[in-house]
Scaffold this motif. Structure first.
Motif, PDB file in Angstrom:
ATOM      1  N   TRP A  48      -4.364  -9.840  -0.278  1.00  0.00           N
ATOM      2  CA  TRP A  48      -4.295  -9.221  -1.602  1.00  0.00           C
ATOM      3  C   TRP A  48      -3.390  -7.997  -1.557  1.00  0.00           C
ATOM      4  O   TRP A  48      -3.318  -7.281  -0.548  1.00  0.00           O
ATOM      5  CB  TRP A  48      -5.703  -8.813  -2.022  1.00  0.00           C
ATOM      6  CG  TRP A  48      -5.770  -7.964  -3.258  1.00  0.00           C
ATOM      7  CD1 TRP A  48      -5.902  -8.385  -4.536  1.00  0.00           C
ATOM      8  CD2 TRP A  48      -5.734  -6.529  -3.306  1.00  0.00           C
ATOM      9  NE1 TRP A  48      -5.940  -7.318  -5.396  1.00  0.00           N
ATOM     10  CE2 TRP A  48      -5.836  -6.160  -4.666  1.00  0.00           C
ATOM     11  CE3 TRP A  48      -5.607  -5.526  -2.355  1.00  0.00           C
ATOM     12  CZ2 TRP A  48      -5.838  -4.836  -5.080  1.00  0.00           C
ATOM     13  CZ3 TRP A  48      -5.592  -4.210  -2.767  1.00  0.00           C
ATOM     14  CH2 TRP A  48      -5.707  -3.877  -4.114  1.00  0.00           C
ATOM     15  N   THR A  49      -2.689  -7.735  -2.656  1.00  0.00           N
ATOM     16  CA  THR A  49      -1.877  -6.528  -2.796  1.00  0.00           C
ATOM     17  C   THR A  49      -2.239  -5.835  -4.108  1.00  0.00           C
ATOM     18  O   THR A  49      -2.749  -6.472  -5.039  1.00  0.00           O
ATOM     19  CB  THR A  49      -0.367  -6.843  -2.794  1.00  0.00           C
ATOM     20  OG1 THR A  49      -0.018  -7.465  -4.039  1.00  0.00           O
ATOM     21  CG2 THR A  49       0.009  -7.743  -1.637  1.00  0.00           C
ATOM     22  N   PRO A  50      -1.981  -4.536  -4.222  1.00  0.00           N
ATOM     23  CA  PRO A  50      -2.338  -3.807  -5.445  1.00  0.00           C
ATOM     24  C   PRO A  50      -1.585  -4.273  -6.688  1.00  0.00           C
ATOM     25  O   PRO A  50      -2.009  -3.957  -7.807  1.00  0.00           O
ATOM     26  CB  PRO A  50      -1.969  -2.355  -5.108  1.00  0.00           C
ATOM     27  CG  PRO A  50      -1.885  -2.289  -3.638  1.00  0.00           C
ATOM     28  CD  PRO A  50      -1.476  -3.627  -3.180  1.00  0.00           C
ATOM     29  N   LEU A  51      -0.482  -5.007  -6.507  1.00  0.00           N
ATOM     30  CA  LEU A  51       0.311  -5.444  -7.657  1.00  0.00           C
ATOM     31  C   LEU A  51       0.150  -6.933  -7.947  1.00  0.00           C
ATOM     32  O   LEU A  51       0.935  -7.498  -8.723  1.00  0.00           O
ATOM     33  CB  LEU A  51       1.793  -5.119  -7.430  1.00  0.00           C
ATOM     34  CG  LEU A  51       2.143  -3.627  -7.337  1.00  0.00           C
ATOM     35  CD1 LEU A  51       3.640  -3.439  -7.176  1.00  0.00           C
ATOM     36  CD2 LEU A  51       1.648  -2.876  -8.564  1.00  0.00           C
ATOM     37  N   ASP A  52      -0.861  -7.563  -7.361  1.00  0.00           N
ATOM     38  CA  ASP A  52      -1.085  -8.986  -7.637  1.00  0.00           C
ATOM     39  C   ASP A  52      -1.345  -9.238  -9.116  1.00  0.00           C
ATOM     40  O   ASP A  52      -0.902 -10.249  -9.678  1.00  0.00           O
ATOM     41  CB  ASP A  52      -2.271  -9.504  -6.815  1.00  0.00           C
ATOM     42  CG  ASP A  52      -1.885  -9.759  -5.363  1.00  0.00           C
ATOM     43  OD1 ASP A  52      -0.688  -9.607  -5.041  1.00  0.00           O
ATOM     44  OD2 ASP A  52      -2.774 -10.087  -4.561  1.00  0.00           O
ATOM     45  N   ALA A  53      -2.075  -8.314  -9.757  1.00  0.00           N
ATOM     46  CA  ALA A  53      -2.427  -8.517 -11.168  1.00  0.00           C
ATOM     47  C   ALA A  53      -1.196  -8.475 -12.070  1.00  0.00           C
ATOM     48  O   ALA A  53      -1.205  -9.072 -13.157  1.00  0.00           O
ATOM     49  CB  ALA A  53      -3.440  -7.459 -11.605  1.00  0.00           C
ATOM     50  N   ARG A  54      -0.139  -7.788 -11.648  1.00  0.00           N
ATOM     51  CA  ARG A  54       1.068  -7.677 -12.470  1.00  0.00           C
ATOM     52  C   ARG A  54       2.104  -8.741 -12.116  1.00  0.00           C
ATOM     53  O   ARG A  54       3.153  -8.819 -12.763  1.00  0.00           O
ATOM     54  CB  ARG A  54       1.696  -6.290 -12.294  1.00  0.00           C
ATOM     55  CG  ARG A  54       0.781  -5.147 -12.699  1.00  0.00           C
ATOM     56  CD  ARG A  54       1.493  -3.817 -12.631  1.00  0.00           C
ATOM     57  NE  ARG A  54       2.609  -3.751 -13.577  1.00  0.00           N
ATOM     58  CZ  ARG A  54       3.377  -2.684 -13.747  1.00  0.00           C
ATOM     59  NH1 ARG A  54       3.144  -1.590 -13.030  1.00  0.00           N
ATOM     60  NH2 ARG A  54       4.367  -2.696 -14.610  1.00  0.00           N
ATOM     61  N   LYS A 108       0.830  -1.207   0.000  1.00  0.00           N
ATOM     62  CA  LYS A 108       0.000   0.000   0.000  1.00  0.00           C
ATOM     63  C   LYS A 108       0.866   1.260   0.000  1.00  0.00           C
ATOM     64  O   LYS A 108       0.482   2.286  -0.553  1.00  0.00           O
ATOM     65  CB  LYS A 108      -0.910   0.000   1.230  1.00  0.00           C
ATOM     66  CG  LYS A 108      -1.925  -1.137   1.255  1.00  0.00           C
ATOM     67  CD  LYS A 108      -2.997  -0.945   0.217  1.00  0.00           C
ATOM     68  CE  LYS A 108      -4.040  -2.048   0.282  1.00  0.00           C
ATOM     69  NZ  LYS A 108      -4.803  -2.055   1.549  1.00  0.00           N
ATOM     70  N   VAL A 109       2.019   1.183   0.648  1.00  0.00           N
ATOM     71  CA  VAL A 109       2.949   2.318   0.688  1.00  0.00           C
ATOM     72  C   VAL A 109       4.059   2.134  -0.330  1.00  0.00           C
ATOM     73  O   VAL A 109       4.412   3.063  -1.061  1.00  0.00           O
ATOM     74  CB  VAL A 109       3.538   2.487   2.105  1.00  0.00           C
ATOM     75  CG1 VAL A 109       4.609   3.575   2.117  1.00  0.00           C
ATOM     76  CG2 VAL A 109       2.442   2.822   3.105  1.00  0.00           C
ATOM     77  N   LEU A 110       4.598   0.942  -0.405  1.00  0.00           N
ATOM     78  CA  LEU A 110       5.760   0.703  -1.266  1.00  0.00           C
ATOM     79  C   LEU A 110       5.437   0.907  -2.745  1.00  0.00           C
ATOM     80  O   LEU A 110       6.331   1.224  -3.535  1.00  0.00           O
ATOM     81  CB  LEU A 110       6.278  -0.718  -1.040  1.00  0.00           C
ATOM     82  CG  LEU A 110       7.726  -0.989  -1.476  1.00  0.00           C
ATOM     83  CD1 LEU A 110       8.683  -0.125  -0.675  1.00  0.00           C
ATOM     84  CD2 LEU A 110       8.073  -2.456  -1.325  1.00  0.00           C
ATOM     85  N   LYS A 111       4.180   0.755  -3.129  1.00  0.00           N
ATOM     86  CA  LYS A 111       3.827   0.938  -4.538  1.00  0.00           C
ATOM     87  C   LYS A 111       4.052   2.374  -5.005  1.00  0.00           C
ATOM     88  O   LYS A 111       4.163   2.631  -6.208  1.00  0.00           O
ATOM     89  CB  LYS A 111       2.365   0.547  -4.767  1.00  0.00           C
ATOM     90  CG  LYS A 111       1.366   1.502  -4.128  1.00  0.00           C
ATOM     91  CD  LYS A 111      -0.067   1.120  -4.435  1.00  0.00           C
ATOM     92  CE  LYS A 111      -1.048   2.109  -3.807  1.00  0.00           C
ATOM     93  NZ  LYS A 111      -2.456   1.757  -4.106  1.00  0.00           N
ATOM     94  N   HIS A 112       4.096   3.318  -4.054  1.00  0.00           N
ATOM     95  CA  HIS A 112       4.288   4.726  -4.416  1.00  0.00           C
ATOM     96  C   HIS A 112       5.756   5.082  -4.635  1.00  0.00           C
ATOM     97  O   HIS A 112       6.049   6.193  -5.073  1.00  0.00           O
ATOM     98  CB  HIS A 112       3.703   5.628  -3.329  1.00  0.00           C
ATOM     99  CG  HIS A 112       2.216   5.486  -3.168  1.00  0.00           C
ATOM    100  ND1 HIS A 112       1.320   5.892  -4.135  1.00  0.00           N
ATOM    101  CD2 HIS A 112       1.463   4.958  -2.162  1.00  0.00           C
ATOM    102  CE1 HIS A 112       0.083   5.641  -3.732  1.00  0.00           C
ATOM    103  NE2 HIS A 112       0.147   5.070  -2.537  1.00  0.00           N
TER     104      HIS A 112
END
Length: 489
Positions: free
Chosen positions: A394-400, A369-373
């Motif tokens: 789940w993480t925001p980069l699971d799809a990639r 959530k923070v590291l993606k920025h």
């Protein structure tokens, strides 16, 4: 005869003289009378003028007094009008606010009813419920959208675990990718340290999650208390920390980027040249002058206690001074909204030099959530680098990601070590406090420092700084609305 004539002439002269004298006397008396009359007229005129002046003055005075009285009366009336206007304004605003609160209460009641209906099947609705839904189609659409989002959020917050066979299969794939990679880096989060007793941040039982849930929980039910303090000195590196250090020392992994401030990577023996603690280290303080001059081993001072007892966001002075130049020492923690300020610890240079060659990124125990920025860390993905995510949620980069593993960091790294060929499988020693790398470089306090702080703060507050960011504002807003509704009731 002549005597008689002369006598008559003399008598005539005397008579003429007397007549002339009488005439002159008459003229003089007339002049005197005229003067007296004029004097009297003047006096009368002066008296009349004086009376007129006095009358005018009294008239003006009466007009002035009446004017003053009218001004005082108008002033009193204006003050009364002003007070009445203020009271009227207050009453009007109170009525408007009361109306707004009533509308808000009705809106909240309608939303609550519609939210409950949206979560139930239509077959369970009563006729009144169906009529209510037909009368408010937009509200029902909004509640269904919110219900869907809430279910999605709950699904994402839920923790999942791969079965042993699936975990073994995925670990074998990761081992193959690691052997094929020329430059592999690992990004670690709070999930790596949970086995050592340090709670994660956004996990199902994390600090942020529990604090946020308690702020919106039902007051009739006792909330699950979130831990408020943590003694970092009582925590030790886990098997996962030791395994990761062994992988770096064995050349399987080239660099580690950590969001954790617990210092467990250094304590496990991981070399600072292969480590970027981008959020700092709670056991390190530094001198900003000596670190810039390259004096005293980059100006770093390791301690066997948490140095952040007196520090906070934008306040990094630890209360001690540099022995070399007497400059106040600073902690190395990076809070929300702050930039890196201690190069030897944050070591952005070390990871940035490797990013152009990175072809494999392994994420361990981070919600991202923070590291993606941190955009530079993800530049290798634009060059077809492989991404592997190991996290229970789940993480925001699971799809990639090329592969997503649902397991604890300890379980995954143990499976990964078993999947590596024997020739490339490094030996993983158990943690030994006697060989703790960070404790070995710890600098003892001077007598003056020891006298000033006999017991340095060793507990970090989990509700302050970057741990509880964003929670207190929501709590204040919810409390304010609740108080207003209670006052209205």
């Amino acid at each position: 005869m002549a005597a008689a004539v002369s006598a008559m002439a003399a008598a005539t002269e005397v008579e003429a003289e007397s007549k002339q004298g009488v005439e002159q006397e008459g003229k003089r008396s007339k002049q005197v009378a005229d003067q007296e009359i004029e004097q009297e007229i003047k006096q009368e005129i002066e008296q009349e003028l004086k009376q007129e002046v006095e009358q005018e003055g009294s008239k003006e005075m009466s007009q002035g007094e009446s004017k003053e009285r009218s001004e005082e009366e108008s002033k009193e009336r204006s003050e009364e009008d002003k007070v009445a206007e203020i009271e009227s304004m207050r009453a009007r605003r109170a009525a408007e606010r009361r109306k707004q609160l009533q509308e808000k209460r009705i809106k909240l009641a309608n939303e609550t009813r519609m939210r409950r209906l949206a979560a139930r099947p239509e077959s369970s609705w009563s006729s009144d419920d169906a009529t209510f839904v037909e009368a408010n189609p937009e509200l029902m659409a909004l509640m269904r959208q919110r219900h869907s989002r809430r279910r999605q959020r709950e699904d994402r917050e839920a923790e999942a675990t791969d079965d042993p066979e699936t975990l073994r299969h995925k670990a074998t794939k990761v081992a193959t990718l690691l052997q094929q990679a020329r430059t592999a880096v690992v990004y670690t989060g709070a999930g790596l340290s949970t086995a050592s007793g340090i709670p994660c941040y956004r996990g199902q039982h994390g600090i942020y999650t529990k604090t946020a849930k308690n702020s919106t929980a039902d007051t009739t039910v006792a909330p699950t208390p979130a831990p408020t303090t943590l003694d970092l000195t009582a925590c030790s590196p886990t098997r996962a920390h030791q395994a990761l250090t062994a992988l770096v020392q064995g050349g399987v992994v080239q660099h580690v980027v950590s969001q954790n401030v617990d210092g467990l990577h250094r304590r496990s023996g991981l070399s600072p040249q292969h480590l970027s603690e981008i959020h700092g280290n709670a056991f390190l303080e530094y001198c900003p002058v000596c670190s810039n001059n390259g004096v005293q081993a980059s100006g770093l001072y390791a301690r066997r206690f948490d140095v952040t007892g007196l520090t906070a966001r934008h306040r990094h002075a630890t209360g001690r001074n540099c022995p070399a130049c007497a400059t106040p020492l600073l902690d190395t923690i990076v809070h929300y909204g702050e930039a890196a300020h201690c190069s030897p610890v944050h070591n952005w240079e070390g990871i940035e030099a490797l990013l152009p060659q990175v072809d494999l990124i392994l994420v361990l125990g981070s919600s991202l959530k923070v590291l993606k920025h941190y955009k530079p860390l993800w530049q290798p993905l634009q060059k077809k680098a492989s991404l592997i995510v190991v996290n229970l949620q789940w993480t925001p980069l699971d799809a990639r990601a090329a592969l997503v593993v649902r397991a604890t960091c300890d379980a995954f790294l143990e499976a990964l070590l078993n999947a590596l060929p024997t020739a490339r499988r490094p030996a993983v020693p158990d943690y030994d406090m006697g060989h703790d790398a960070l404790w070995a470089m710890a600098v003892p306090l001077t007598p003056a420092e020891d006298q000033a702080a006999k017991e340095p703060a060793s507990q970090i507050s989990l509700r302050e700084g970057w741990f509880a960011k964003g929670v207190t504002g929501g709590q204040r807003r919810a409390k304010r609305v609740k108080e207003e509704l209670e006052a209205l009731t």
